[in-house]
Every structure is written in structure tokens, then in C-alpha cells.
Design a protein around this motif. Structure first.
Motif, PDB file in Angstrom:
ATOM      1  N   UNK A  77       0.693  -1.235   0.029  1.00  0.00           N
ATOM      2  CA  UNK A  77       0.057  -0.048   0.108  1.00  0.00           C
ATOM      3  C   UNK A  77       0.998   1.243  -0.023  1.00  0.00           C
ATOM      4  N   UNK A  78       0.746   1.967   0.899  1.00  0.00           N
ATOM      5  CA  UNK A  78       1.514   3.348   0.900  1.00  0.00           C
ATOM      6  C   UNK A  78       2.494   3.128   2.155  1.00  0.00           C
ATOM      7  N   UNK A  79       3.066   2.006   2.513  1.00  0.00           N
ATOM      8  CA  UNK A  79       4.029   1.833   3.675  1.00  0.00           C
ATOM      9  C   UNK A  79       5.362   0.956   3.112  1.00  0.00           C
ATOM     10  N   UNK A  80       6.208   1.058   3.940  1.00  0.00           N
ATOM     11  CA  UNK A  80       7.322   0.542   3.601  1.00  0.00           C
ATOM     12  C   UNK A  80       8.176  -0.242   4.652  1.00  0.00           C
ATOM     13  N   UNK A  81       8.593  -1.349   4.284  1.00  0.00           N
ATOM     14  CA  UNK A  81       9.126  -2.081   5.681  1.00  0.00           C
ATOM     15  C   UNK A  81      10.588  -2.099   5.367  1.00  0.00           C
ATOM     16  N   UNK A  82      11.416  -1.214   6.393  1.00  0.00           N
ATOM     17  CA  UNK A  82      12.717  -1.103   6.341  1.00  0.00           C
ATOM     18  C   UNK A  82      13.562  -1.850   7.347  1.00  0.00           C
ATOM     19  N   UNK A  83      14.798  -1.953   6.941  1.00  0.00           N
ATOM     20  CA  UNK A  83      15.619  -2.666   7.932  1.00  0.00           C
ATOM     21  C   UNK A  83      17.258  -2.393   7.272  1.00  0.00           C
ATOM     22  N   UNK A  84      18.081  -2.875   8.196  1.00  0.00           N
ATOM     23  CA  UNK A  84      19.538  -2.783   7.779  1.00  0.00           C
ATOM     24  C   UNK A  84      20.161  -3.776   6.713  1.00  0.00           C
ATOM     25  N   UNK A  85      21.372  -3.775   6.291  1.00  0.00           N
ATOM     26  CA  UNK A  85      21.973  -4.853   5.344  1.00  0.00           C
ATOM     27  C   UNK A  85      22.470  -6.086   6.168  1.00  0.00           C
ATOM     28  N   UNK A  93       7.216   1.944   7.792  1.00  0.00           N
ATOM     29  CA  UNK A  93       7.033   3.606   8.008  1.00  0.00           C
ATOM     30  C   UNK A  93       6.040   3.928   6.719  1.00  0.00           C
ATOM     31  N   UNK A  94       5.655   5.136   6.916  1.00  0.00           N
ATOM     32  CA  UNK A  94       4.626   5.551   5.844  1.00  0.00           C
ATOM     33  C   UNK A  94       5.209   6.058   4.796  1.00  0.00           C
ATOM     34  N   UNK A  95       4.689   6.338   3.456  1.00  0.00           N
ATOM     35  CA  UNK A  95       5.489   7.022   2.461  1.00  0.00           C
ATOM     36  C   UNK A  95       5.872   8.181   2.544  1.00  0.00           C
ATOM     37  N   UNK A  96       5.155   9.284   3.728  1.00  0.00           N
ATOM     38  CA  UNK A  96       5.976  10.369   3.773  1.00  0.00           C
ATOM     39  C   UNK A  96       7.045  10.517   4.314  1.00  0.00           C
ATOM     40  N   UNK A  97       7.557   9.327   5.084  1.00  0.00           N
ATOM     41  CA  UNK A  97       8.700   9.502   6.039  1.00  0.00           C
ATOM     42  C   UNK A  97       9.944   9.162   4.852  1.00  0.00           C
ATOM     43  N   UNK A  98       9.787   8.766   3.686  1.00  0.00           N
ATOM     44  CA  UNK A  98      10.914   8.702   2.868  1.00  0.00           C
ATOM     45  C   UNK A  98      11.423  10.009   2.408  1.00  0.00           C
ATOM     46  N   UNK A  99      12.584  10.284   2.500  1.00  0.00           N
ATOM     47  CA  UNK A  99      13.089  11.872   2.160  1.00  0.00           C
ATOM     48  C   UNK A  99      14.006  11.713   1.146  1.00  0.00           C
ATOM     49  N   UNK A 100      14.869  10.671   0.743  1.00  0.00           N
ATOM     50  CA  UNK A 100      15.941  10.696  -0.074  1.00  0.00           C
ATOM     51  C   UNK A 100      16.260   9.019  -0.362  1.00  0.00           C
ATOM     52  N   UNK A 101      16.732   8.959  -1.729  1.00  0.00           N
ATOM     53  CA  UNK A 101      17.543   7.591  -1.934  1.00  0.00           C
ATOM     54  C   UNK A 101      18.922   7.682  -2.346  1.00  0.00           C
ATOM     55  N   UNK A 102      19.654   6.668  -2.190  1.00  0.00           N
ATOM     56  CA  UNK A 102      20.955   6.569  -2.345  1.00  0.00           C
ATOM     57  C   UNK A 102      21.060   6.503  -3.949  1.00  0.00           C
ATOM     58  N   UNK A 103      22.002   7.378  -4.613  1.00  0.00           N
ATOM     59  CA  UNK A 103      22.301   7.218  -6.037  1.00  0.00           C
ATOM     60  C   UNK A 103      23.413   6.918  -6.259  1.00  0.00           C
ATOM     61  N   UNK A 104      24.343   7.017  -5.384  1.00  0.00           N
ATOM     62  CA  UNK A 104      25.916   6.500  -5.673  1.00  0.00           C
ATOM     63  C   UNK A 104      26.610   6.377  -4.504  1.00  0.00           C
TER      64      UNK A 104
END
Length: 107
Positions: A77-85, A93-104
Motif C-alpha cells: 500500500x503506502x507503507x514501506x518495511x525497512x531494515x539494515x543490511x 514507515x509511511x510513504x511520507x517518511x521517505x526523504x531521499x534515496x542513495x544514487x551513488x
């Protein structure tokens, strides 16, 4: 050219620049993303939205009263499951809590 931010205060300064819509470069310290991002590597963060991320992306997110660089493990839906490597799952987390993504990621 992305703004480079010192190691010691990268979270606060990166957040401020990302909120302004600017791409930033940081050198995060820590081991939770070991294998994908090593401590001190140069990481480029590009502002993004929920619609532009996918499972496996490394994202800069708001997590409780803090900010993290973590992996997207699942999207529902509009939620994302996050974890470490390293196998730890933090939670949803909700969609609004995503600020940026790693591009490099560079040494």
C-alpha cells in the motif's frame, strides 16, 4: 554539484538540504549497512518520493525521532518495511517518511 557535508553532523545537515530539494553527499559512519555502504564511504542522497522507490533501494528516512539510511525490504500500500543490511528489520514507515534515496556510493 551536490553539497558535501562533514562526517560529524551529516544527518542534520543532510536533512536540511534534502528538504530544500537539494542532492547532498555524506560520509555516514556505522556498520548497519555493511556490505552495501561501508563506514565513511561517500554516499550521494537525492530527494525522492514514495512513487520513485522500490524494494532493494537504500533510502534516507525519518524513523521515530531520528533519521536512518536503510534498505527497503517490502512495499505494501503506502507503507514501506525497512531494515539494515545485516538482516535486522526495523518496521513499517509511511510513504511520507521517505526523504531521499542513495544514487551513488564511492570510496
Amino acid at each position: 554539484m551536490p553539497k558535501k557535508i562533514p562526517k560529524s553532523s551529516w544527518v542534520k545537515q543532510a536533512k536540511e538540504q534534502i528538504i530544500l530539494g537539494k542532492t547532498v553527499q555524506v560520509r555516514p559512519l556505522g556498520g548497519s549497512m555493511r556490505g552495501r555502504i561501508e563506514s565513511g564511504q561517500l554516499v550521494t542522497l537525492q530527494p525522492t518520493t514514495f512513487e520513485h522507490v522500490k524494494v532493494g533501494d537504500i533510502v534516507f528516512i525519518k524513523w521515530k525521532n531520528n533519521y536512518l539510511l536503510h534498505l527497503i525490504k517490502e512495499i505494501k500500500d503506502k507503507r514501506v518495511l525497512i531494515g539494515n543490511n545485516l538482516g535486522k528489520i526495523n518496521g513499517w514507515i509511511s510513504a511520507k517518511d521517505i526523504l531521499a534515496k542513495v544514487t551513488c556510493i564511492e570510496d
